[in-house]
Motif scaffolding. Structure first.
Motif, short mmCIF file in Angstrom:
data_model
loop_
_atom_site.label_atom_id
_atom_site.label_comp_id
_atom_site.label_asym_id
_atom_site.label_seq_id
_atom_site.Cartn_x
_atom_site.Cartn_y
_atom_site.Cartn_z
N ILE A 25 35.65 -18.42 -19.39
CA ILE A 25 35.32 -19.33 -18.22
C ILE A 25 36.87 -19.56 -17.92
O ILE A 25 37.33 -20.11 -16.84
N ARG A 76 35.80 -16.86 -4.75
CA ARG A 76 34.52 -16.89 -4.38
C ARG A 76 33.98 -15.65 -5.15
O ARG A 76 32.86 -15.93 -5.54
N ALA A 133 33.52 -16.39 -8.89
CA ALA A 133 32.38 -17.18 -9.40
C ALA A 133 30.93 -16.41 -9.09
O ALA A 133 30.10 -16.56 -9.68
N GLU A 134 30.96 -15.70 -8.26
CA GLU A 134 29.82 -14.72 -7.89
C GLU A 134 29.68 -13.78 -9.14
O GLU A 134 28.64 -13.61 -9.47
N ARG A 189 30.79 -14.04 -12.12
CA ARG A 189 30.37 -14.62 -13.45
C ARG A 189 28.93 -15.26 -13.50
O ARG A 189 28.13 -15.04 -14.39
N ALA A 190 28.49 -15.51 -12.29
CA ALA A 190 27.02 -15.84 -12.07
C ALA A 190 25.96 -14.76 -12.18
O ALA A 190 24.91 -14.95 -12.96
N HIS A 191 26.53 -13.85 -11.72
CA HIS A 191 25.75 -12.52 -11.77
C HIS A 191 25.71 -12.11 -13.39
O HIS A 191 24.48 -11.70 -13.72
N GLU A 192 26.70 -11.92 -13.84
CA GLU A 192 26.74 -11.53 -15.19
C GLU A 192 25.76 -12.54 -16.29
O GLU A 192 25.33 -12.20 -17.22
N ALA A 193 26.04 -13.71 -15.93
CA ALA A 193 25.48 -14.95 -16.50
C ALA A 193 23.86 -14.74 -16.64
O ALA A 193 23.14 -14.95 -17.43
N ALA A 194 23.57 -14.42 -15.40
CA ALA A 194 21.94 -14.12 -15.19
C ALA A 194 21.56 -13.07 -16.05
O ALA A 194 20.24 -13.22 -16.41
N TYR A 245 34.76 -8.40 -18.10
CA TYR A 245 35.19 -8.56 -16.64
C TYR A 245 36.16 -7.45 -16.49
O TYR A 245 37.30 -7.38 -17.29
N PRO A 273 19.99 -11.28 -11.67
CA PRO A 273 20.84 -11.49 -10.60
C PRO A 273 19.96 -11.66 -8.83
O PRO A 273 19.45 -10.91 -8.78
#
Length: 192
Positions: free
Chosen positions: A3, A51, A54-55, A57-62, A77, A122
């Protein structure tokens, strides 16, 4: 999940460099001064990189959340350095175990469904995500066929819990598999 690149601008430096006074220095003030040195175009690039970071990181977290138990390690990453000198995630991937469960078609079917769910997790799956999901669908179809074969050999010709025709006919089995595949959109990931 790392993070560091997405940390808040409201952090404080606990120990300022020598000669900078005795109180904490706000990172926010430093960032504001650095942004003043950037041109408007560079500031737009930084905002776009933020932007995108954030996109990604959210994609991989999903993927990681939906693939819990199958994910090997964390997300990795690919970074790009912005005009402000900071690194921003612009791509990433999550490694997931996609091997069938030997000798257990029911467990393989459950695993294939979880792989597929992880691939489709995602909001905007990549082409690699869709490819992994298609492979998981194929693995599920093979597991269903193996389950039907085991039921036929065991004398149980009514595989109702698999959604297959009671006849056990291969054409009916293939038709059922295709209908099941069509009912759910096919979509895990390398997000670049």
């Amino acid at each position: 999940m790392e993070i560091a690149a997405a940390s808040s601008a409201m952090s404080y430096t606990a120990f300022p460099p020598m000669g900078m006074g005795s109180g904490p220095v706000r990172a926010e003030k430093q960032q504001t001064q650095a942004q003043k040195e950037l041109s408007e175009e560079e500031q737009r690039q930084v905002e776009e990189l933020k932007r995108r970071d954030a996109e990604v990181r959210a994609h991989e977290a999903a993927h990681m959340a939906a693939g819990s138990g199958l994910v090997r390690g964390g997300a990795s990453y690919e970074y790009e350095q912005g005009p402000d000198g900071k690194r921003y995630a612009v791509g990433g991937e999550v490694s997931i175990d996609t091997s069938p469960v030997r000798g257990d078609p029911e467990a393989t079917l459950a695993k294939a469904q979880k792989i597929r769910n992880a691939a489709l997790a995602p909001a905007d799956p990549s082409s690699q995500d869709r490819s992994v999901a298609a492979q998981a669908s194929q693995m599920a179809a093979e597991a269903r066929m193996e389950m039907a074969k085991q039921r036929q050999e065991g004398g149980d010709l009514a595989p109702a819990n698999m959604g297959l025709a009671a006849s056990g006919n291969k054409a009916d089995i293939y038709s059922s598999i295709q209908n099941d595949r069509d009912a759910r959109p096919a979509l895990l990931d390398m997000f670049l």
